[in-house]
Design a protein around this motif. Structure first.
Motif, PDB file in Angstrom:
ATOM      1  N   SER A  45     -64.825 -34.271  32.602  1.00  0.00           N
ATOM      2  CA  SER A  45     -63.608 -33.417  31.937  1.00  0.00           C
ATOM      3  C   SER A  45     -63.196 -32.334  32.858  1.00  0.00           C
ATOM      4  N   GLN A  46     -64.024 -31.822  33.595  1.00  0.00           N
ATOM      5  CA  GLN A  46     -63.651 -31.053  34.597  1.00  0.00           C
ATOM      6  C   GLN A  46     -63.012 -31.420  35.846  1.00  0.00           C
ATOM      7  N   SER A  49     -57.827 -34.634  35.245  1.00  0.00           N
ATOM      8  CA  SER A  49     -56.700 -34.532  34.176  1.00  0.00           C
ATOM      9  C   SER A  49     -56.904 -34.865  32.682  1.00  0.00           C
ATOM     10  N   ALA A  50     -56.394 -34.185  31.672  1.00  0.00           N
ATOM     11  CA  ALA A  50     -56.993 -34.665  30.417  1.00  0.00           C
ATOM     12  C   ALA A  50     -56.757 -35.958  29.896  1.00  0.00           C
ATOM     13  N   ILE A 188     -54.407 -28.474  24.367  1.00  0.00           N
ATOM     14  CA  ILE A 188     -55.597 -29.113  25.179  1.00  0.00           C
ATOM     15  C   ILE A 188     -55.404 -30.194  25.994  1.00  0.00           C
ATOM     16  N   VAL A 191     -53.484 -28.776  29.337  1.00  0.00           N
ATOM     17  CA  VAL A 191     -54.065 -27.791  30.099  1.00  0.00           C
ATOM     18  C   VAL A 191     -54.173 -28.422  31.585  1.00  0.00           C
ATOM     19  N   LYS A 193     -55.276 -28.932  35.280  1.00  0.00           N
ATOM     20  CA  LYS A 193     -56.524 -28.806  36.125  1.00  0.00           C
ATOM     21  C   LYS A 193     -56.367 -29.476  37.371  1.00  0.00           C
ATOM     22  N   SER A 250     -66.142 -32.180  26.449  1.00  0.00           N
ATOM     23  CA  SER A 250     -65.031 -32.153  27.205  1.00  0.00           C
ATOM     24  C   SER A 250     -63.944 -31.089  26.405  1.00  0.00           C
ATOM     25  N   LEU A 251     -63.751 -31.363  25.314  1.00  0.00           N
ATOM     26  CA  LEU A 251     -62.955 -30.473  24.397  1.00  0.00           C
ATOM     27  C   LEU A 251     -63.427 -28.775  24.669  1.00  0.00           C
ATOM     28  N   SER A 254     -62.692 -27.676  28.192  1.00  0.00           N
ATOM     29  CA  SER A 254     -61.280 -27.705  28.598  1.00  0.00           C
ATOM     30  C   SER A 254     -60.684 -26.122  27.811  1.00  0.00           C
ATOM     31  N   GLY A 257     -63.021 -23.283  29.603  1.00  0.00           N
ATOM     32  CA  GLY A 257     -62.978 -23.028  31.058  1.00  0.00           C
ATOM     33  C   GLY A 257     -64.095 -23.050  31.906  1.00  0.00           C
ATOM     34  N   THR A 259     -67.972 -24.283  33.142  1.00  0.00           N
ATOM     35  CA  THR A 259     -68.479 -25.574  33.462  1.00  0.00           C
ATOM     36  C   THR A 259     -69.959 -25.878  33.116  1.00  0.00           C
TER      37      THR A 259
END
Length: 425
Positions: A45-46, A49-50, A188, A191, A193, A250-251, A254, A257, A259
């Motif tokens: 997820s990091q 993109s969502a 969410i 967001v 990234k 993941s949620l 997100s 922020g 890791t």
């Protein structure tokens, strides 16, 4: 006890050892509740993109489900462990090489998970209770507990999983709910990234982290009464629990922020939940690692003592963890895992198309020494997997592990097809 740990390592499961499929599904689900699964979901997820992360999580889970369901069904039908299946597919001599590779990899991951467990518990104890617990003591204690569980066998692992699944499901629910306390789903998903991965990279990360468990799923699905139970167990483990666990991570990632999954859970006041995931998830996962390692070695060297083999493997694993030699070992284990992933392609094709009637315990009484076409297919698939992982060859699916399984299956079909009727008759 030795009869328990033997766990039919050289024979098929008998009728009185069969259990309802939900009990097997609980063991498979517990592996999905482990810390590495949370970490994998967070990392994917990091880097995406969502919406891309959603696609990666779903397709990665689908791929694992397909391989796990087929391998699990083979185990349920034959009542044999994955290592006995390897003997049927590759021959006695060929299986020795494959099973030793399995054993080295699983033992290595046992040591790595001990390291991960000890470091996480030590950190959580300091953060939550202000207690400084030595990682060495934690590693030794964890290794002893996990080895004892291994020695008792599948019944202990199954009981542990059945008791702990509801606890970890509740913690996962709290983790996911925390994300929605401050943000809506639309927020969410919106967001922004910087993408550091492609969708293919994300799927590869998920498949690479989980696929070994799918390949050795017969070690537990051989206990179910019908092959359909193995499929149900795979669905629950890979398309429900694994997907929910990675999505929850993941949620939360997100929204925060951050890791590091432990940082996230501590920020959300889920310190006790983090303890539950680290201790419970690691206990079942790392009891299965030496359990399956014993099965692989016993399938190759049936004369060895299961009890002392488990104790010895546990000692070697914890010594490797304490000596901190596993950091440099991780790369070796990654390539070792990639190399034996194509084994699944050979077994599946051999069972489905070439020699379906051979997948019984009676075959091992007069088993062939080596299946040359199978070895050639495995070698080609493994070589492709390594080169594709190093980006020296393009991948058709974007997932090196899947390409290797498919390639091994195609090559084996071509090489073995002319013997199909002769061998199956």
């Amino acid at each position: 006890m030795s009869e328990q740990l033997n766990e039919f390592s050289a024979t098929a499961i008998t009728e009185n050892q069969l259990v309802p499929w939900p009990r097997v599904a609980a063991v498979a689900a517990m592996v999905s509740f482990s810390l590495p699964t949370f970490i994998t979901g967070l990392e994917v997820s990091q880097g995406l993109s969502a919406i891309d992360a959603v696609w990666a999580l779903v397709w990665g889970s689908v791929i694992i489900l397909i391989i796990g369901a087929v391998m699990g069904a083979i185990g349920a039908n034959s009542r044999m462990s994955s290592y006995l299946l390897v003997r049927v597919a590759f021959g006695d001599l060929g299986a020795s090489l494959v099973n030793i590779a399995f054993a080295i990899s699983l033992l290595g991951w046992f040591g790595i998970n001990i390291n991960l467990f000890a470091g996480a518990v030590s950190r959580l104890a300091l953060e939550v209770w202000g207690q400084n617990l030595p990682t060495i003591g934690l590693a030794i204690f964890a290794s002893i507990c996990m080895t004892i569980t291994t020695i008792v066998g599948f019944k202990a692992i199954n009981l542990l999983a059945t008791l702990l699944v509801p606890v970890l499901a509740f913690v996962t629910f709290l983790l996911a709910r925390s994300a929605f306390e401050t943000h809506t789903l639309d927020e969410i998903m919106a967001v922004e990234k910087t993408a550091t991965l492609t969708i293919g990279d994300g799927i590869s990360a998920i498949v690479g982290a989980i696929i070994i468990g799918a390949i050795i799923l017969p070690d537990i699905t051989r206990f179910v009464r019908h092959w359909s139970g193995a499929v149900y167990a795979a669905i629950i483990a890979y398309m429900i629990v694994q997907l929910v666990v990675m999505a929850a991570a993941s949620l939360a990632g997100s929204v925060s922020g951050k890791t590091d999954i432990l940082d996230i859970m501590l920020d959300l006041n889920l310190g006790l939940g983090a303890f539950a995931i680290v201790i419970a998830g690691s206990w079942v996962l790392n009891s299965l690692n030496p359990y399956t390692t014993v099965l692989s070695i016993k399938a190759t060297f049936p004369g060895l003592s299961s009890r002392w083999l488990a104790i010895g493997l546990g000692a070697v694993g914890v010594i490797a963890a304490l000596l901190n030699i596993l950091d440099s070992f991780v790369t070796f284990l990654f390539y070792l895992s990639v190399i034996f992933i194509p084994v699944a392609g050979v077994i599946i094709i051999d069972w489905a198309l070439i020699r379906p009637a051979a997948y019984t315990i009676d075959t091992l009484e007069n088993n062939r020494p080596i299946n040359v076409p199978g070895f050639i297919a495995w070698a080609i698939g493994a070589m492709f997997a390594v080169l594709a992982s190093e980006m020296l060859l393009p991948t058709l699916t974007g997932i090196a592990a899947m390409d290797a399984v498919i390639l091994a299956g195609i090559v084996y079909t071509i090489l073995a097809w002319r013997n199909r009727i002769e061998v199956s008759s």
